[in-house]
Design an enzyme around this catalytic site. Structure first.
Site, mmCIF file in Angstrom:
data_model
loop_
_atom_site.group_PDB
_atom_site.id
_atom_site.type_symbol
_atom_site.label_atom_id
_atom_site.label_comp_id
_atom_site.label_asym_id
_atom_site.label_seq_id
_atom_site.Cartn_x
_atom_site.Cartn_y
_atom_site.Cartn_z
ATOM 1 N N ARG A 63 0.859 -1.182 0.000
ATOM 2 C CA ARG A 63 0.000 0.000 0.000
ATOM 3 C C ARG A 63 0.896 1.232 0.000
ATOM 4 N NH1 ARG A 63 -5.210 -1.192 0.673
ATOM 5 N NH2 ARG A 63 -5.757 -3.198 1.604
ATOM 6 N N CYS A 64 0.511 2.236 -0.753
ATOM 7 C CA CYS A 64 1.358 3.416 -0.883
ATOM 8 C C CYS A 64 0.517 4.681 -0.760
ATOM 9 C CB CYS A 64 2.105 3.392 -2.221
ATOM 10 S SG CYS A 64 3.178 4.822 -2.460
ATOM 11 N N SER A 83 -5.657 0.988 -8.174
ATOM 12 C CA SER A 83 -4.316 1.083 -8.762
ATOM 13 C C SER A 83 -4.378 1.626 -10.185
ATOM 14 C CB SER A 83 -3.653 -0.299 -8.776
ATOM 15 O OG SER A 83 -3.508 -0.798 -7.477
ATOM 16 N N GLN A 129 -8.501 -17.795 0.257
ATOM 17 C CA GLN A 129 -8.968 -17.678 -1.134
ATOM 18 C C GLN A 129 -7.947 -16.991 -2.037
ATOM 19 O OE1 GLN A 129 -13.406 -16.320 -0.864
ATOM 20 N NE2 GLN A 129 -12.480 -16.080 1.148
ATOM 21 N N ASP A 133 -12.009 -10.854 -6.695
ATOM 22 C CA ASP A 133 -13.446 -10.580 -6.602
ATOM 23 C C ASP A 133 -14.126 -10.484 -7.961
ATOM 24 O OD1 ASP A 133 -13.267 -10.507 -3.867
ATOM 25 O OD2 ASP A 133 -13.031 -8.341 -3.754
#
Length: 781
Positions: A87-88, A120, A299, A165
């Protein structure tokens, strides 16, 4: 055509390529990275890894490193992403993007390939949009020169969606979704065995905070009694309806109940519905022994499925092509899958429609939310509702539909039978099971089959009805008599090339036997994937995963010994689908098939290729051969040849996989594909029977009354059996045109062969999403 060292954009060779990943990894990302690196290098580009996502882009230094051919070796079978992800928050700030831009300019990188989710990809598009502004600021601050700014005057962006997803609108399947479904179905299968033993109700929560795709497809694939998805909350008073549904299933003889929940499940008032809430409802109101399981991040892990590896590889190749063809005026695009085609879509259109789904759910416009997900999401939802939430009518239609399995057994056949039986019963028809193929149809092995009898069939491999390869021609008179005796009004034939050929024989015999003038549909089901009229056959995905898993284990066994080449024979008869696609998914050095003739010079080239490969850090080889690839160059011959020519450099081992490829439990793809094919065939037959009803009887003798139901490019369509004869090589039992042959050059490029051409004629244009209606081109499987 894409040629080595021969693609130019604006007169200049593209030199740099870079990667970034979102924080949530998905299996199959490594396949995309591997393909983009190797195809980029093949075209003469210099390729860079950006480690740790956008944070690495901001921090620069050792986080941005050149990628080599060997550095992406042995990546295909690894989950997650080997180049890291993080994460950024820095990249969300202007100063962070300034640092990232400076790092790219100093290295001369002007092309960015981003693998991630909509967040992203949105960040990448913002980066591209303000690129000129960032360059101006950097020049003003003296951090880059005017010459450097000129050399990096524009930034090209191509995205690939990695998300389990499958929540990104515009693509049939995002990278990682199929692998996640594999993990989920493994758990469901394990749970149902114990639930059945103890007569329990199981509640399974799967991922999907804002998208119910995993839950919906899982429910279809395991025949769940109820599913909760955020896009379509249950009606008010759902608690009572749920309890009635579970009781009805028990009264029909079911020993278990399965309820699937997306983690974002909610009611019509947008109040969360939790596992504990449902568990307490069922256990207290019905007294059922109830258990709940929350799968969580299991998952996301594990080995990527064959589908995800091939998907990632194809998207990686298309991403390189998109970057090579990009101009300053080209909008940022995302590489997507539509049917069996890799396509390009405007990135921000896809992002916008994806956001529109969330807005629709927040505003309570649930029908709109389902529509915005795309046609196939709607089809999945409608198919599930029909098979699980509708009670068969009391008034019968007086129509009898028979189902027969023909040819070799394969995983997914039972899912198609179950779906067809239940869809037919819902239409009010009587469904008849024909045992042991066309022989059973001739011998009168025909019985009514009920709703309860097909319970639990989706997860069973093989053919519960029994199947034989014998064609109907020798028993055609007896078959016609039994069609009349059992009052059969239409016929569903599920099987491989024998099913197709047998259907043709029945159609031809209509001239002599009036009883055969009934609607018929052939559903392709064979590991060989050789039925004309369909790009995919039920069972081929399961076989492909079996081969891929075996190849992984075989390659792993060579990790310690080094300098070893494996020769593996796959099934498929004269059809090279399994060998080719397994070659792509397992990283094979060559795949020999009948459709692409090979000679002694080709074998000599392959041997030399492996000798050179042993000089690198990758000291293992994998050769696949389709069972009937060549009468003289047998698997044993190839083993002897490679063993002799490789003496002193490498040794060989031979494996013939055999009938293990036909066995096993069906994959999520085959379960879902079989379910949709079965129900669609019954709905088509129902309409066709209405058309053919004349003067109190059924009479169908037109070509379009006997069809193959197949997946062609982007949709399921019905094609008359007679019209497919011209595209059939009956001697070798294969279609004359096979779409997957266009993927073979990719296999060769990724294996580092020279002078390979890729046909880019079908992937050169950008398509659009129709946002007003929410209609998406293509459809999820």
């Amino acid at each position: 055509m894409l040629h080595k060292q021969h693609v130019e954009t604006n007169g200049k060779m593209l030199i740099y390529r870079s990667f970034s990943n979102n924080p949530l990894c998905a299996a199959g990302m490594n396949a995309a990275v591997r393909a983009t690196v190797r195809v980029g290098i093949y075209t003469g580009a210099k390729v860079y890894f950006v480690h740790e996502g956008y944070q690495g882009l901001v921090d620069g230094g050792d986080n941005i490193k050149p990628a080599t051919w060997e550095s992406v070796s042995m990546m295909l079978q690894l989950g997650g992403t080997v180049i890291g992800s993080a994460r950024c928050m820095d990249f969300k700030e202007k100063w962070g993007r300034l640092k990232a831009a400076c790092n790219l300019v100093k290295l001369g990188i002007t092309n960015l390939c981003v693998i991630g989710g909509d967040g992203s990809l949105t960040g990448a598009n913002q980066f591209r949009t303000e690129w000129s502004e960032l360059l101006a600021d950097l020049t003003k601050q003296g951090k880059i020169t005017a010459e450097e700014a000129k050399r990096s005057s524009h930034l090209n962006i191509v995205g690939m969606v990695g998300s389990i997803d499958n929540d990104f609108c515009g693509t049939d399947m995002t990278i990682g979704t199929d692998s996640a479904l594999h993990r989920i179905i493994e758990v469901v299968d394990a749970i149902t065995t114990t639930a059945q033993s103890h007569q329990r109700t199981f509640i399974l929560e799967v991922m999907g905070r804002h998208c119910g795709y995993l839950a919906l497809v899982t429910a279809l694939a395991c025949g769940a009694d109820w599913v909760f998805i955020p896009e379509m909350p249950p009606e008010d008073n759902w608690e009572e309806h749920l309890c009635k549904r579970l009781i009805a299933q028990r009264e029909r003889g079911s020993r278990l109940n399965v309820i699937i929940m997306a983690e974002g499940a909610q009611d019509r008032k947008q109040k969360p519905i939790t596992c504990d809430q449902v568990k307490n409802l069922v256990s207290k109101k019905l007294g059922f022994d109830t258990r709940s399981t929350v799968l969580g991040h299991v998952q996301r892990g594990g080995t990527p499925s064959a589908f995800d590896r091939i998907l990632g590889s194809r998207m990686g190749v298309e991403a390189v092509m998109a970057l090579l063809e990009a101009t300053p005026e080209t909008p940022a695009c995302v590489v997507s899958l539509s049917g069996n085609m890799a396509i390009r879509l405007p990135l921000m259109e896809c992002v916008q429609v994806t956001k529109d789904v969330t807005v629709a759910m927040a505003e309570g416009r649930f029908e709109d939310a389902v529509n915005l997900r795309g046609k196939s999401f709607q089809n999945n939802w409608n198919t599930y509702k029909m098979l699980a939430h509708v009670t068969p009518p009391e008034v019968k239609s007086n129509i009898n539909i028979a189902i027969v399995n023909v040819g070799a057994p394969c995983a997914g056949m039972n899912a198609a039978v179950r779906s067809a039986v239940r869809a037919g019963l819902i239409q009010g028809h009587q469904m008849l099971a024909v045992y042991d193929g066309f022989d059973g149809l001739a011998n009168g092995q025909i019985e009514p089959i009920t709703w309860a009898q097909v319970g639990g069939w989706t997860g069973k491999g093989g053919s519960n009805l029994g199947t034989k390869r014998h064609l109907p021609s020798k028993n055609i008179e007896q078959i016609s008599l039994n069609i009349a005796k059992f009052n059969i009004h239409s016929l569903i034939i599920i099987g491989g090339f024998e099913a197709y050929q047998g259907g043709l024989e029945l159609v031809t015999a209509r001239e002599k036997y009036e009883e055969l003038c009934i609607p018929m549909v052939v559903i392709p089901a064979t590991v060989s994937n050789n039925v004309p009229g369909s790009d995919f056959s039920i069972g081929a995905d399961t076989a492909l995963n079996t081969i891929t898993t075996t190849c992984d284990r075989i390659k792993q066994s060579a990790a310690g010994t080094k300098r070893r080449v494996f020769i593996i024979e796959t099934m498929g008869g004269y059809c090279g689908y399994l060998a080719t696609m397994a070659g792509l998914s397992s990283g094979a050095d060559a795949a020999y098939i009948y459709e692409e003739p090979f000679h002694i010079r080709d074998l000599e080239l392959n041997v030399k290729h492996l000798i050179e490969k042993m000089k690198t850090s990758v000291k293992r080889g994998l050769i696949l051969r389709n069972s009937n690839a060549n009468d003289n160059y047998t698997t044993q011959f190839l083993y002897n040849l490679y063993s002799e020519e490789g003496k002193g450099t490498f040794d060989c081992r031979m494996n013939i996989l055999g009938h293990m490829q036909q066995g096993g439990t069906p994959t999520p793809f085959d379960r879902n594909f079989g379910t949709k094919m079965g129900s669609k065939s019954v709905l088509w037959l129902t309409d066709k029977l209405k058309e053919c009803y004349r003067h109190g009887r059924i009479f169908a003798n037109t070509p379009d009354s006997a069809c193959v139901l197949g997946m062609k490019r982007r949709s399921l369509i019905f094609q008359p059996l007679a019209s497919l004869k011209e595209d059939t090589d009956f001697e070798h039992r294969i279609p004359k045109t096979e779409w997957w042959l266009k993927l073979r050059p990719i296999l060769k490029i990724l294996a580092r062969y020279e002078a390979v051409e890729i046909d880019t004629s079908e992937v050169a244009t950008m398509e659009h999403i129709i946002k007003k209606t929410g209609e998406i081109k293509g459809g999820k499987m």
